[in-house]
Design an enzyme around this catalytic site. Sequence first.
Site, mmCIF file in Angstrom:
data_model
loop_
_atom_site.group_PDB
_atom_site.id
_atom_site.type_symbol
_atom_site.label_atom_id
_atom_site.label_comp_id
_atom_site.label_asym_id
_atom_site.label_seq_id
_atom_site.Cartn_x
_atom_site.Cartn_y
_atom_site.Cartn_z
ATOM 1 N N GLU A 57 -2.390 -4.638 -1.530
ATOM 2 C CA GLU A 57 -3.735 -4.547 -0.951
ATOM 3 C C GLU A 57 -4.798 -4.129 -1.977
ATOM 4 O O GLU A 57 -5.629 -3.263 -1.695
ATOM 5 C CB GLU A 57 -3.726 -3.562 0.231
ATOM 6 C CG GLU A 57 -2.844 -4.048 1.360
ATOM 7 C CD GLU A 57 -2.752 -3.063 2.518
ATOM 8 O OE1 GLU A 57 -2.929 -3.500 3.654
ATOM 9 O OE2 GLU A 57 -2.492 -1.866 2.282
HETATM 10 C C1 ACM Z 1 1.753 -2.267 2.829
HETATM 11 O O1 ACM Z 1 2.079 -2.192 4.032
HETATM 12 N N1 ACM Z 1 0.491 -2.196 2.457
HETATM 13 C C2 ACM Z 1 2.769 -2.407 1.803
#
Ligand code: ACM
Length: 510
Positions: A303
Amino acid sequence: MPAGEQLPVIPRPVTAERLGGSAFTLAPDARVSVAGPGAGEVAALLVAELASDCRRDLAIVHEPPAYGDIAIVIAPDETPDDERAEGYSLSITAEGVRIGAATAAGAFWGVQTLRQLVPVECASDPLTIEPLSIRDHPRYAYRGAMLDVARHFFAPDDVKRFIDAIVLLKVNHLHLHLTDDQGWRIHIESWPNLTAHGASTGSDGSDGGFYTQDEFRDLVAYAAERHVTIVPELDMPGHTNAALASYPELNASGVAPELYTGAKVGFSTLLVDDDTTDRFIDDVVREVAALTPGPYLHIGGDECLSTSADDFLRFIARASAIVAAHGKTPAGWHEMGKSAELPDGTVGQYWDFVTPRGSAADETLSFVRQGGSIIMSPADVAYLDIVYEEGDRLGQDWADGPTGIRESFVWDPARIVPGLGDAHILGVEAPVWTETLATIEDVEEMVFPRLAAVAEVAWSPAPADTEPVESERDFDDFAPRLAALGAHWAAGGTNFRRVPEISWRESVRV
Ligand code: ACM
């Protein structure tokens, strides 16, 4: 247990056979007879469990078993060669109980099977077990749970309680998500403000906290005694607000942001191609690698919505090379597979859905192309912070929630990413993120019973190779075994969700 019913064991053993004949009865003078390297330590843990669960006080002896004893034998020829690492045999007859294994780990997993076969009422009633024979070994070497200690901090005693609960399911890796926007949870001698400031709060303005290096070493040792490897994660270059807030020089502006206690993701990033950032990565990786005897050091990589695509590639190449230079195998979320410069053997962790979306499958296969292997954590079945039902008090619902116990059970790791089979799957892990989970009881309510389902997926043999997987993983076989396990959880004080799909034994003494 009536004949013909499944043995009440999760994960389901590879082979289990009822023998007929008289039951084993644990007499007051029964002993635990040990032979072979590590057998005494495994026996000590069994004796401690029998003392706390059943109020039995057994002596450990280094001599051959007598009638009615429990024997733990560790020797190379106790298992076939290809089952040596963690396989075990367990036989129970009127003459005694015998656990055989080639390793202490195998014997320890045999003890976990035995614990599930010991009746819950063992403190008040005679402790008897029907005669049976089990041979068992895991499908995958890596069977994991992940605890997010960054959003809400969990003190060392909570983590130990969590370790005690996961080993009953033969889970052998605990991934600790140690850093995120909301907090930095491991003391780093060379960057002390990471914890002095960056650990001072957590999600929802909670108190925060961190592990001293001695506390972390103690956790690693506690886990190792129970054949659990700790996998530390330092999430980078995103999910780094706590670090950025602790050191202005890590920010492009030279100004530290405020600490963050909300639940957004994707807004923070470390600088790339920056001498201070490089020194930071090298220092934190070096110190955490030195605290970690296990092979893996996880560097996140998920992310990174505020890191440019080019910067991300340069960052991942640099950071994963630093991990390798400090003697550890890098691990990271599947986005790291965007990089074509991963060190040989880098482990990818798949966290997309059971039907891959976007570039997740390709990013995952990239690790394999570069000589690595994969841990499967499909979020719509294996993320244990996802609500069980709409409107739940705890949990989140973004990963195609709700996720019921049946969904966590009916899937197969080798049928998710086309082209990715068992040869390149290191194992399976169930993460629990803690944005909404403030106490270890909250964590347990989300983790149990679903971890039992994921642990069986990770340990027990693959269903027959036919489509669809739903018809092969037999939930009706699993459900009564789970009800039996619930009685052990209730007796042992592990919190769990009484999901309506299971006929829990509510008469059980708590
Ligand atoms: C995640 O759930 N951002 C690895």
